[in-house]
Design a protein around this motif. Structure first.
Motif, PDB file in Angstrom:
ATOM      1  N   ILE A   1       0.850  -1.195   0.000  1.00 43.83           N
ATOM      2  CA  ILE A   1       0.000   0.000   0.000  1.00 43.83           C
ATOM      3  C   ILE A   1       0.890   1.251   0.000  1.00 43.83           C
ATOM      4  O   ILE A   1       1.837   1.344   0.791  1.00 43.83           O
ATOM      5  CB  ILE A   1      -0.936   0.033   1.221  1.00 43.83           C
ATOM      6  CG1 ILE A   1      -1.628  -1.323   1.409  1.00 43.83           C
ATOM      7  CG2 ILE A   1      -1.949   1.156   1.079  1.00 43.83           C
ATOM      8  CD1 ILE A   1      -2.531  -1.728   0.299  1.00 43.83           C
ATOM      9  N   GLY A   2       0.589   2.178  -0.855  1.00 45.66           N
ATOM     10  CA  GLY A   2       1.294   3.456  -0.879  1.00 45.66           C
ATOM     11  C   GLY A   2       0.311   4.595  -0.695  1.00 45.66           C
ATOM     12  O   GLY A   2      -0.888   4.455  -0.961  1.00 45.66           O
ATOM     13  N   ARG A   3       0.812   5.727  -0.208  1.00 43.51           N
ATOM     14  CA  ARG A   3      -0.058   6.891   0.010  1.00 43.51           C
ATOM     15  C   ARG A   3       0.643   8.151  -0.489  1.00 43.51           C
ATOM     16  O   ARG A   3       1.813   8.385  -0.171  1.00 43.51           O
ATOM     17  CB  ARG A   3      -0.400   7.030   1.491  1.00 43.51           C
ATOM     18  CG  ARG A   3      -1.181   8.304   1.838  1.00 43.51           C
ATOM     19  CD  ARG A   3      -1.799   8.219   3.229  1.00 43.51           C
ATOM     20  NE  ARG A   3      -0.819   8.011   4.283  1.00 43.51           N
ATOM     21  CZ  ARG A   3      -0.297   8.992   5.035  1.00 43.51           C
ATOM     22  NH1 ARG A   3      -0.652  10.253   4.806  1.00 43.51           N
ATOM     23  NH2 ARG A   3       0.557   8.711   5.991  1.00 43.51           N
ATOM     24  N   ILE A   4      -0.065   8.937  -1.283  1.00 40.86           N
ATOM     25  CA  ILE A   4       0.461  10.213  -1.771  1.00 40.86           C
ATOM     26  C   ILE A   4      -0.538  11.305  -1.429  1.00 40.86           C
ATOM     27  O   ILE A   4      -1.669  11.317  -1.923  1.00 40.86           O
ATOM     28  CB  ILE A   4       0.710  10.178  -3.295  1.00 40.86           C
ATOM     29  CG1 ILE A   4       1.832   9.191  -3.638  1.00 40.86           C
ATOM     30  CG2 ILE A   4       1.066  11.571  -3.805  1.00 40.86           C
ATOM     31  CD1 ILE A   4       2.153   9.117  -5.117  1.00 40.86           C
ATOM     32  N   ASP A   5      -0.130  12.206  -0.544  1.00 35.45           N
ATOM     33  CA  ASP A   5      -0.912  13.395  -0.223  1.00 35.45           C
ATOM     34  C   ASP A   5       0.046  14.472   0.257  1.00 35.45           C
ATOM     35  O   ASP A   5       1.273  14.292   0.210  1.00 35.45           O
ATOM     36  CB  ASP A   5      -2.002  13.088   0.813  1.00 35.45           C
ATOM     37  CG  ASP A   5      -1.448  12.472   2.097  1.00 35.45           C
ATOM     38  OD1 ASP A   5      -0.271  12.723   2.414  1.00 35.45           O
ATOM     39  OD2 ASP A   5      -2.187  11.740   2.776  1.00 35.45           O
ATOM     40  N   ALA A   6      -0.489  15.581   0.707  1.00 39.05           N
ATOM     41  CA  ALA A   6       0.373  16.692   1.117  1.00 39.05           C
ATOM     42  C   ALA A   6       1.254  16.346   2.300  1.00 39.05           C
ATOM     43  O   ALA A   6       2.313  16.954   2.498  1.00 39.05           O
ATOM     44  CB  ALA A   6      -0.473  17.928   1.437  1.00 39.05           C
ATOM     45  N   ASP A   7       0.843  15.365   3.114  1.00 44.96           N
ATOM     46  CA  ASP A   7       1.634  14.987   4.287  1.00 44.96           C
ATOM     47  C   ASP A   7       2.833  14.117   3.909  1.00 44.96           C
ATOM     48  O   ASP A   7       3.878  14.198   4.553  1.00 44.96           O
ATOM     49  CB  ASP A   7       0.765  14.245   5.299  1.00 44.96           C
ATOM     50  CG  ASP A   7      -0.307  15.138   5.895  1.00 44.96           C
ATOM     51  OD1 ASP A   7      -0.038  16.333   6.083  1.00 44.96           O
ATOM     52  OD2 ASP A   7      -1.419  14.648   6.168  1.00 44.96           O
ATOM     53  N   THR A   8       2.682  13.267   2.902  1.00 47.58           N
ATOM     54  CA  THR A   8       3.757  12.330   2.544  1.00 47.58           C
ATOM     55  C   THR A   8       4.723  12.899   1.525  1.00 47.58           C
ATOM     56  O   THR A   8       5.713  12.256   1.190  1.00 47.58           O
ATOM     57  CB  THR A   8       3.172  11.022   1.985  1.00 47.58           C
ATOM     58  OG1 THR A   8       2.496  11.294   0.748  1.00 47.58           O
ATOM     59  CG2 THR A   8       2.217  10.388   2.971  1.00 47.58           C
ATOM     60  N   THR A   9       4.452  14.090   1.004  1.00 49.67           N
ATOM     61  CA  THR A   9       5.298  14.648  -0.063  1.00 49.67           C
ATOM     62  C   THR A   9       5.935  15.967   0.346  1.00 49.67           C
ATOM     63  O   THR A   9       6.252  16.797  -0.504  1.00 49.67           O
ATOM     64  CB  THR A   9       4.469  14.853  -1.342  1.00 49.67           C
ATOM     65  OG1 THR A   9       3.334  15.696  -1.049  1.00 49.67           O
ATOM     66  CG2 THR A   9       3.969  13.534  -1.879  1.00 49.67           C
ATOM     67  N   ARG A  10       6.118  16.175   1.649  1.00 47.23           N
ATOM     68  CA  ARG A  10       6.706  17.435   2.106  1.00 47.23           C
ATOM     69  C   ARG A  10       8.190  17.535   1.788  1.00 47.23           C
ATOM     70  O   ARG A  10       8.700  18.597   1.469  1.00 47.23           O
ATOM     71  CB  ARG A  10       6.490  17.588   3.606  1.00 47.23           C
ATOM     72  CG  ARG A  10       5.050  17.826   4.002  1.00 47.23           C
ATOM     73  CD  ARG A  10       4.911  17.946   5.514  1.00 47.23           C
ATOM     74  NE  ARG A  10       3.528  18.158   5.916  1.00 47.23           N
ATOM     75  CZ  ARG A  10       3.121  18.209   7.160  1.00 47.23           C
ATOM     76  NH1 ARG A  10       3.996  18.054   8.145  1.00 47.23           N
ATOM     77  NH2 ARG A  10       1.850  18.395   7.449  1.00 47.23           N
ATOM     78  N   GLY A  11       8.912  16.428   1.924  1.00 47.45           N
ATOM     79  CA  GLY A  11      10.346  16.458   1.704  1.00 47.45           C
ATOM     80  C   GLY A  11      10.709  16.624   0.238  1.00 47.45           C
ATOM     81  O   GLY A  11       9.967  16.202  -0.656  1.00 47.45           O
TER      82      GLY A  11
END
Length: 743
Positions: A509-519
C-alpha cells in the motif's frame, strides 16, 4: 510645500516609476523621479523610497525638468516634498520589459482592481528586486556559464542621477538552429485533424479549446505545436496547474527538444533558480517556459504560443493578493500579442465550454476541437456505482461505518491484486480523521484560533488545524471530562491506508498526499515506485487524480464523493465531475488493459444526473444541464461576480465595514442609472468565519454586465480606504476578488 525663490530649479528628465505599493496604501499610481536623460519605458531601476532603495520600473516619460516650481511634486506621495529625488541606479544590463508585458500588467491591474506597481513588482523574482548592477552582472555571468553562452561585454556601470542615461533596446537573440527532428510517435486520425485545425487557428490567433478524453494524446498535440513555434524562432509558454504533479511532462519536454533551452517557473524553485530561469526567458534565451499560474507573467520577447493544460483546474486562480486567473490572462495575452493559445481539458470549465459553443447556445468566441478517442482505440473505464443505501439495508449501518469499502469493491480490489495489476483509491481528505471527539461529554478537537476542527494525524500523534497551522499533541484523555476513550470521527487518507492494509493482507500500500510529499524529492520517489510496479494499491487525494500516466492501474475507486452534490458552492458539481473523470482517466491508459479498466464510486445517490453523465462519459450532457441551471439562477457565465472580503478584530467590525461599503455602492447606483441592475447582497460570514483569531466577512456583488461591474468597482473601491482608516485597528484588511471561484 511651496518652494521659495532660493530653491534652485531642477534640471534633468522626469520619469514616472512604478514601485510596489498596494492599492489600499492610497498611492496606486506612479511616483515621479529625476534622471539625467530620458529612460525607455519598461526599464528596471532602483529608486529611493523613504529610507530604502527599492526596485522600480520606468512607466512613462515626463519630459525635461526646466523648473521644479512648475512641476507637480509626487516624490513618495508626499505633498510637501520640495524636489524630486534622483533615480539611484539604472539596471541597464537588462533590456526593458516589453510592450506586451506592460499591456498585460495594465490590464490585469485594472481588471482585478489592484495597484499597477503592486502587481508589476510582485510578479518579478524576489531576488531581482534586491539586486544592484554589480550583483545583476554576476548573476548574468552565472547564467551565461550555465547555458554555455559567450557573455557580451559588460556595460559600464552607472549610478545616480548623473549616470541615469537611456538604456538602448537590447536586440533579442533568436533560439538555436533547429536540430534534426526526434523520432515521433504515429499520430491518430483525431490528432492529425486537430493539428491541421490548430495550424489554421494559429494564423488567425483564435483561442482554441482542445476537448480531448483522458489518454487521447493531447500532450503530443501540444508538443507538435511547440515544435512549430520553435521552428519559427518563437518561444512557447506551457502552463500546468501544479508543476509538482507533472514531473513526467517536464522530462518529456526536455527529452523531446534536446539542444533547446527549457526552463521552469513555479513557487517550488529556490530564489536563485527562479531568477536564473526568469532572466533566460526575459533575454530570449529560453525557448520553452513550463510553469504554474505565475508563469503567465513571464517576460517573453518572442512569444509565439501559449498552452494551458487542464484549463479547468482551480489552481489557475490565485487566492492571495491579486486574485487573478492565469487561464483568463493567458487568453487575453495571446489575443493582445496576436499569438495562438490552446486550452486543453477532458472536462473544460463551464465558462470555457460556453465560450466554445456556437451562438445562440454560447458566445462562439473560441474554436472547439474534439478528440474523444483514446490512443490505440483504448476504452474509457467502465463506471460502476455502488448503491450504499441498498448495502445498508443488506448489511446494516454499523458495517458501513467500520468498513470503508463495500464488499463488491473490496472483491474487485482483491481481483486486481491477484492479477498483478494496480489500483488507485481516491479520498480527497488527508490526515487520519477529520476530528476527534469524546463520546462521554461531546468534546471535539476544535481549533482555539479558528472556527474549524483540528484534524487528527496518527503518524505523529498531533491534532493539526489545516487553516492556521496550529498543532498540539493528541491528549491522553478528554480535556473536558478526563475520559480516556476519545475516538476519531470519519476518515482521511492516513486511516484509509491503515484499513486497506488490514483488508488486503500482503498488498503493498502506498499513500500520496500533502503529508507524505513534504520532503524534497519525496513525490518523485513515490511516483517512481508506482511506475516501477512496487505499489499494488495507491491511496491519494486529488494530487494523484490528474496529470499522471500510470500504465499499470486498471481500477480507480472514489470514496465519499457525495458531499459536493449538495454544497452551497454552485461550482461544486462542476469540480466533482472533473475530479472523478480525471481520476477515472488514470485507469486503463495502457491500451492492452483498457478493456477491463473500471471506475468505482460509492454513493448514496446513484440516480443523480451527475453520475448518469459520468457513467456515459458524456461531458456535453453534464455541461448542458449545468449551464441551464446557471442560466435560470443568473450565475456565471450568465452573470459576473465580485466578492468583497473583510478581515477584522471582531465580526461586528467586519460586518459594519461591509455594510458601509454597501451604502456607498447604493449612492453610486443612484448617480449612474446604468448600474441599477447590479445587485449588492448583504454581508455574511464565510463558512470558516474565524482563522488565526481574525474574523472574516464577505459581500457578493452580481452584475449582468461585465463592463458595468468593472466601472462600479473602479468608482467604488477608492472610498474603502477612507472607511478602513475611520475604522482604525478594528479592520485589518480588505480585498476584492473579481470572478471568485468559491462563494
Amino acid at each position: 510645500m511651496a518652494l521659495d525663490d532660493r530653491t534652485p530649479p531642477q534640471t534633468g528628465h522626469g520619469v514616472a516609476v512604478l514601485v510596489e505599493l498596494p492599492k489600499h496604501a492610497g498611492l496606486s499610481g506612479t511616483l515621479s523621479y529625476r534622471a539625467a536623460t530620458p529612460l525607455p519605458v519598461g526599464q528596471l531601476l532602483r529608486v529611493p523610497l523613504g529610507r530604502r532603495v527599492v526596485c522600480g520600473i520606468a512607466w512613462g516619460d515626463e519630459g525635461p525638468l526646466a523648473d521644479a516650481r512648475a512641476t507637480p511634486v509626487l516624490d513618495e506621495g508626499a505633498a510637501d516634498a520640495p524636489v524630486r529625488r534622483d533615480v539611484a541606479e539604472v539596471l541597464d544590463a537588462l533590456p526593458p520589459l516589453g510592450p506586451g508585458w506592460r499591456a498585460l500588467i495594465r490590464f490585469a491591474a485594472a481588471y482585478y482592481q489592484r495597484a499597477p506597481g503592486e502587481l508589476a513588482l510582485s510578479v518579478l523574482p524576489a531576488d531581482l528586486r534586491e539586486l544592484d548592477t554589480a550583483a545583476l552582472q554576476r548573476r548574468l555571468r552565472r547564467l551565461d556559464k550555465r547555458l554555455g553562452r559567450t557573455p557580451p561585454p559588460a556595460p559600464k556601470r552607472r549610478r545616480g542621477a548623473a549616470a541615469a542615461t537611456t538604456a538602448p533596446e537590447t536586440p533579442v537573440e533568436p533560439g538555436p538552429e533547429p536540430l534534426p527532428p526526434p523520432v515521433l510517435p504515429d499520430l491518430s486520425e483525431e490528432q492529425r485533424l486537430a493539428l491541421d485545425a490548430l495550424a489554421d487557428a494559429a494564423e488567425r490567433a483564435d483561442p482554441v479549446l482542445l476537448h480531448g478524453a483522458t489518454g487521447s494524446g493531447k500532450t503530443e498535440v501540444y508538443l507538435r505545436r511547440v515544435a512549430a513555434a520553435l521552428d519559427a524562432g518563437r518561444q512557447a509558454l506551457l502552463l500546468v496547474p501544479e508543476i509538482n504533479l507533472t514531473p513526467q511532462l517536464e522530462a518529456r519536454i526536455r527529452a523531446r527538444f534536446p539542444g533547446r533551452v527549457t526552463v521552469a517557473l513555479h513557487s517550488g524553485l529556490g530564489p536563485a533558480e527562479r531568477l536564473q530561469n526568469w532572466l533566460a526567458a526575459h533575454l530570449g534565451w529560453a525557448d520553452i517556459v513550463l510553469g504554474t499560474r505565475m508563469a503567465v507573467f513571464a517576460s517573453l520577447p518572442r512569444l509565439g504560443l501559449i498552452v494551458v493544460d487542464e484549463e479547468h483546474d482551480p489552481s489557475y486562480k490565485q487566492q492571495e493578493g491579486a486574485r487573478y486567473s492565469a487561464r483568463d490572462l493567458a487568453v487575453w495575452r495571446a489575443r493582445q500579442e496576436g499569438v495562438a493559445v490552446i486550452l486543453g481539458s477532458a472536462t473544460p470549465s463551464l465558462e470555457t465550454w460556453h465560450n466554445a459553443l456556437p451562438s445562440p447556445e454560447g458566445t462562439g468566441r473560441y474554436h472547439r476541437l474534439g478528440m474523444p478517442t483514446r490512443i490505440g482505440a483504448g476504452a474509457l473505464p467502465q463506471v460502476r456505482l455502488v448503491d450504499l443505501t441498498r448495502l445498508q439495508e443488506q448489511f446494516g449501518r454499523q458495517m458501513l461505518r467500520d468498513q470503508p469499502f463495500a464488499p463488491p469493491l473490496l472483491a474487485a480490489l482483491r481481483d486486481r491484486l491477484e492479477r498483478g495489476e494496480q489500483s488507485l483509491v481516491l479520498l480527497n481528505r488527508r490526515g487520519y480523521a477529520p476530528v476527534l471527539h469524546c463520546p462521554g461529554c461531546g468534546w471535539k478537537s476544535d481549533c482555539p484560533h479558528c472556527s474549524a476542527w483540528r484534524v487528527f494525524h496518527k503518524l505523529d500523534r498531533t491534532l493539526r488545524c489545516h487553516h492556521c497551522g496550529f498543532a498540539e499533541r493528541v491528549p491522553r484523555a478528554c480535556p473536558s471530562c478526563g475520559d480516556p476513550d476519545i475516538q476519531p470521527i470519519g476518515r482521511g487518507t492516513e486511516r484509509l491506508e491503515e484499513q486497506l492494509a488490514t483488508a488486503l493482507p500482503g498488498a503493498r500500500i502506498g499513500r500520496i498526499d500533502a503529508d507524505t510529499t513534504r520532503g524534497k524529492g519525496s513525490l518523485e520517489a513515490q511516483l517512481a515506485q508506482v511506475h516501477d510496479g512496487d505499489i499494488d494499491v495507491l491511496v491519494g487525494t486529488q494530487m494523484v487524480a490528474k496529470g499522471h500516466d500510470f500504465r499499470r492501474i486498471t481500477l480507480v475507486a472514489a470514496l465519499q464523493a457525495d458531499a459536493a452534490l449538495f454544497s452551497s458552492d454552485f461550482r461544486a458539481p462542476e469540480r466533482l465531475f472533473a475530479l472523478l473523470m480525471q481520476a477515472g482517466g488514470r485507469a486503463g491508459r495502457d491500451a492492452a488493459q483498457a478493456a477491463r479498466s473500471e471506475l468505482w464510486i460509492q454513493t448514496w445517490h446513484p440516480q443523480h444526473p451527475l453520475y448518469a453523465a459520468l457513467t456515459a462519459h458524456d461531458y456535453p450532457a453534464f455541461a448542458a444541464g449545468q449551464l441551464l441551471e446557471r442560466q435560470q439562477a443568473g450565475l456565471p457565465p450568465f452573470s459576473h461576480l465580485a466578492l468583497l472580503r473583510c478581515e477584522a478584530r471582531t465580526q461586528e467590525s467586519a460586518m459594519a465595514f461591509l455594510a458601509q461599503a454597501a451604502r456607498r455602492a447604493a449612492e453610486l447606483q443612484t448617480q449612474q442609472p446604468a448600474w441599477a441592475d447590479i445587485l449588492v447582497y448583504p454581508p455574511v460570514p464565510p463558512s470558516v468565519q474565524r482563522v488565526a483569531n481574525v474574523e472574516r466577512a464577505q459581500m457578493l456583488v452580481e452584475s449582468p454586465s461585465r463592463p458595468a461591474l468593472q466601472r462600479l468597482l473602479a468608482a467604488w473601491l477608492p472610498s474603502f480606504q477612507d472607511d478602513a482608516r475611520q475604522a482604525g485597528a478594528r479592520v485589518l484588511r480588505w480585498a476584492v476578488d473579481v470572478d471568485p471561484l468559491a462563494i
